[in-house]
Write an enzyme that holds these catalytic residues in place. Structure first.
Site, PDB file in Angstrom:
ATOM      1  N   TYR A  88     -17.703  65.987 -23.247  1.00  0.00           N
ATOM      2  CA  TYR A  88     -17.703  67.178 -23.818  1.00  0.00           C
ATOM      3  C   TYR A  88     -16.410  67.770 -23.367  1.00  0.00           C
ATOM      4  O   TYR A  88     -15.623  68.400 -24.011  1.00  0.00           O
ATOM      5  CB  TYR A  88     -18.881  68.121 -23.679  1.00  0.00           C
ATOM      6  CG  TYR A  88     -18.634  69.611 -24.035  1.00  0.00           C
ATOM      7  CD1 TYR A  88     -18.811  69.993 -25.262  1.00  0.00           C
ATOM      8  CD2 TYR A  88     -18.556  70.459 -22.901  1.00  0.00           C
ATOM      9  CE1 TYR A  88     -18.277  71.373 -25.519  1.00  0.00           C
ATOM     10  CE2 TYR A  88     -18.581  71.964 -23.151  1.00  0.00           C
ATOM     11  CZ  TYR A  88     -18.414  72.364 -24.558  1.00  0.00           C
ATOM     12  OH  TYR A  88     -18.315  73.726 -24.834  1.00  0.00           O
ATOM     13  N   SER A 125     -13.225  75.479 -23.722  1.00  0.00           N
ATOM     14  CA  SER A 125     -14.439  75.650 -22.854  1.00  0.00           C
ATOM     15  C   SER A 125     -13.850  75.733 -21.610  1.00  0.00           C
ATOM     16  O   SER A 125     -13.059  74.903 -21.101  1.00  0.00           O
ATOM     17  CB  SER A 125     -15.403  74.609 -23.187  1.00  0.00           C
ATOM     18  OG  SER A 125     -16.496  74.734 -21.981  1.00  0.00           O
TER      19      SER A 125
HETATM   20  P1  NAP Z   1     -24.304  77.235 -30.942  1.00  0.00           P
HETATM   21  O1  NAP Z   1     -24.954  78.786 -30.921  1.00  0.00           O
HETATM   22  O2  NAP Z   1     -24.995  76.338 -30.661  1.00  0.00           O
HETATM   23  O3  NAP Z   1     -23.513  77.277 -32.396  1.00  0.00           O
HETATM   24  C1  NAP Z   1     -22.724  76.258 -32.603  1.00  0.00           C
HETATM   25  C2  NAP Z   1     -22.176  76.480 -34.093  1.00  0.00           C
HETATM   26  O4  NAP Z   1     -21.235  75.173 -34.402  1.00  0.00           O
HETATM   27  C3  NAP Z   1     -23.276  76.431 -35.216  1.00  0.00           C
HETATM   28  O5  NAP Z   1     -22.919  77.631 -36.029  1.00  0.00           O
HETATM   29  C4  NAP Z   1     -23.309  75.077 -35.824  1.00  0.00           C
HETATM   30  O6  NAP Z   1     -23.462  74.945 -37.310  1.00  0.00           O
HETATM   31  C5  NAP Z   1     -21.584  74.789 -35.611  1.00  0.00           C
HETATM   32  N1  NAP Z   1     -21.506  73.294 -35.772  1.00  0.00           N
HETATM   33  C6  NAP Z   1     -22.026  72.196 -35.301  1.00  0.00           C
HETATM   34  N2  NAP Z   1     -21.615  71.018 -35.734  1.00  0.00           N
HETATM   35  C7  NAP Z   1     -20.869  71.538 -36.850  1.00  0.00           C
HETATM   36  C8  NAP Z   1     -20.128  70.536 -37.871  1.00  0.00           C
HETATM   37  N3  NAP Z   1     -20.045  69.207 -37.716  1.00  0.00           N
HETATM   38  N4  NAP Z   1     -19.554  71.187 -38.600  1.00  0.00           N
HETATM   39  C9  NAP Z   1     -19.498  72.755 -38.854  1.00  0.00           C
HETATM   40  N5  NAP Z   1     -20.172  73.512 -38.037  1.00  0.00           N
HETATM   41  C10 NAP Z   1     -20.970  72.708 -36.836  1.00  0.00           C
HETATM   42  O7  NAP Z   1     -23.090  77.221 -29.901  1.00  0.00           O
HETATM   43  P2  NAP Z   1     -21.943  78.214 -29.395  1.00  0.00           P
HETATM   44  O8  NAP Z   1     -22.245  78.527 -27.910  1.00  0.00           O
HETATM   45  O9  NAP Z   1     -21.870  79.576 -30.255  1.00  0.00           O
HETATM   46  O10 NAP Z   1     -20.345  77.607 -29.415  1.00  0.00           O
HETATM   47  C11 NAP Z   1     -19.510  77.985 -30.247  1.00  0.00           C
HETATM   48  C12 NAP Z   1     -18.299  77.344 -29.497  1.00  0.00           C
HETATM   49  O11 NAP Z   1     -18.048  77.743 -28.053  1.00  0.00           O
HETATM   50  C13 NAP Z   1     -18.547  75.829 -29.503  1.00  0.00           C
HETATM   51  O12 NAP Z   1     -17.095  74.861 -29.653  1.00  0.00           O
HETATM   52  C14 NAP Z   1     -18.775  75.504 -28.026  1.00  0.00           C
HETATM   53  O13 NAP Z   1     -18.271  74.419 -27.500  1.00  0.00           O
HETATM   54  C15 NAP Z   1     -17.855  76.591 -26.993  1.00  0.00           C
HETATM   55  N6  NAP Z   1     -18.375  77.100 -25.886  1.00  0.00           N
HETATM   56  C16 NAP Z   1     -19.705  77.663 -25.741  1.00  0.00           C
HETATM   57  C17 NAP Z   1     -20.016  77.990 -24.640  1.00  0.00           C
HETATM   58  C18 NAP Z   1     -21.201  78.609 -24.140  1.00  0.00           C
HETATM   59  O14 NAP Z   1     -21.782  78.687 -23.135  1.00  0.00           O
HETATM   60  N7  NAP Z   1     -22.088  78.978 -25.060  1.00  0.00           N
HETATM   61  C19 NAP Z   1     -19.131  77.686 -23.346  1.00  0.00           C
HETATM   62  C20 NAP Z   1     -17.725  77.128 -23.464  1.00  0.00           C
HETATM   63  C21 NAP Z   1     -17.666  76.784 -25.032  1.00  0.00           C
HETATM   64  P3  NAP Z   1     -25.029  75.397 -37.579  1.00  0.00           P
HETATM   65  O15 NAP Z   1     -25.464  76.908 -37.352  1.00  0.00           O
HETATM   66  O16 NAP Z   1     -25.155  74.698 -39.044  1.00  0.00           O
HETATM   67  O17 NAP Z   1     -25.873  74.182 -36.710  1.00  0.00           O
END
Ligand code: NAP
Length: 248
Positions: A157, A143
């Protein structure tokens, strides 16, 4: 078939965009999810309907036993994994450190750090020439928080993603001679449900306007560099942390 890919947290957000693109590029894909079975199963149906190969598997990546079961399921259903995307992650509720609860911070570290370590270890055991594997590639989703620090929002985080970056550099060197490349993608502001889950649904629009490129990003704009890093086109790249932030 391009290979066998496991995307942790692949049912929603950045993970789902990665799964879709991977299936289009010919990967057989395991869609891991933690609790949201509906979106993961729907994604598998969508891929199967287009003639692709995918299955969904529930596992909490913070649990060593569940990660072992997850990789065994991939072995059984698709064959040993050749591409791993460590995408599962969460932020916890937005607050200053002095207002944060220990249990919530512990959960973030367990999922974002231990989850990545458990999954990468299981993948190395299958990919490494040292273990009789045919090689592979890993992309860890870091991130921008790792280098911005996320003050006032979720410094724990940011720290967990800093750990992911260090791990990416170290593991890349450890297994470079065994046919495995390890890289990270560090997204900036991306349109997923993670912001509302952290307790600030307006964050995306508000901070999106301050991004140098003028807007927030879409999950597909993360999936594309992830797939590229996993591909043969990136065969001389390992230990890299690629910022995909629109200039933040
Ligand atoms: P999201 O839409 O909230 O999705 C998160 C995903 O992680 C969901 O599929 C969730 O599963 C899964 N998850 C959470 N805890 C878990 C666990 N203990 N075991 C297995 N799966 C788990 O978030 P996102 O934005 O797509 O994030 C994906 C990655 O990108 C993360 O690592 C986040 O830190 C990173 N990121 C995101 C952003 C942003 O702006 N969106 C920026 C920087 C980094 P369920 O569907 O079952 O809940």
């Amino acid at each position: 078939m391009t290979g066998v890919m496991l995307v942790t947290g692949g049912g929603r957000g950045i993970g789902a965009a990665t799964v879709r693109l991977a299936a289009r590029r010919g990967y057989a894909v395991c869609v891991n999810y933690a609790s949201a079975a509906g979106p993961a199963e729907a994604l598998v149906e969508e891929i199967s309907g287009r003639g692709g190969r995918a299955f969904a598997h529930q596992a909490d990546v913070a649990r060593e036993d569940e990660v072992e079961t997850l990789f065994a399921a991939v072995d059984r259903e698709l064959g040993p994994v050749t591409a791993l995307v460590n995408n599962a992650g969460l932020t916890g509720q937005i607050s200053r450190l002095d207002a944060a609860e220990a249990e919530a911070m512990r959960r973030v570290v367990e999922v974002n750090v231990m989850g990545v370590l458990y999954c990468a270890r299981a993948a190395v055991k299958r990919m490494s020439s040292r273990h009789g594997g045919g090689g592979g590639a890993i992309v860890n989703i870091s991130s921008a928080a790792s280098f911005l620090g996320s003050p006032g929002e979720y410094v724990w985080y940011a720290a967990s993603k800093g750990a992911v970056d260090s791990f990416t550099i170290g593991l890349a060197k450890e297994v470079a001679g065994e046919g495995i490349r390890v890289n990270a993608v560090a997204p900036g502001m991306i349109a997923t449900e993670i912001h509302a889950a952290g307790g600030d649904a307006g964050r995306l629009e508000r901070i999106g306007k301050t991004v140098p490129i003028g807007r927030y990003g879409d999950p597909e704009e993360i999936a594309e560099p992830v797939l590229w890093l996993l591909s043969e086109e990136a065969r001389y790249i390992t230990g890299e942390i690629l910022k995909v932030t629109g200039g933040r």
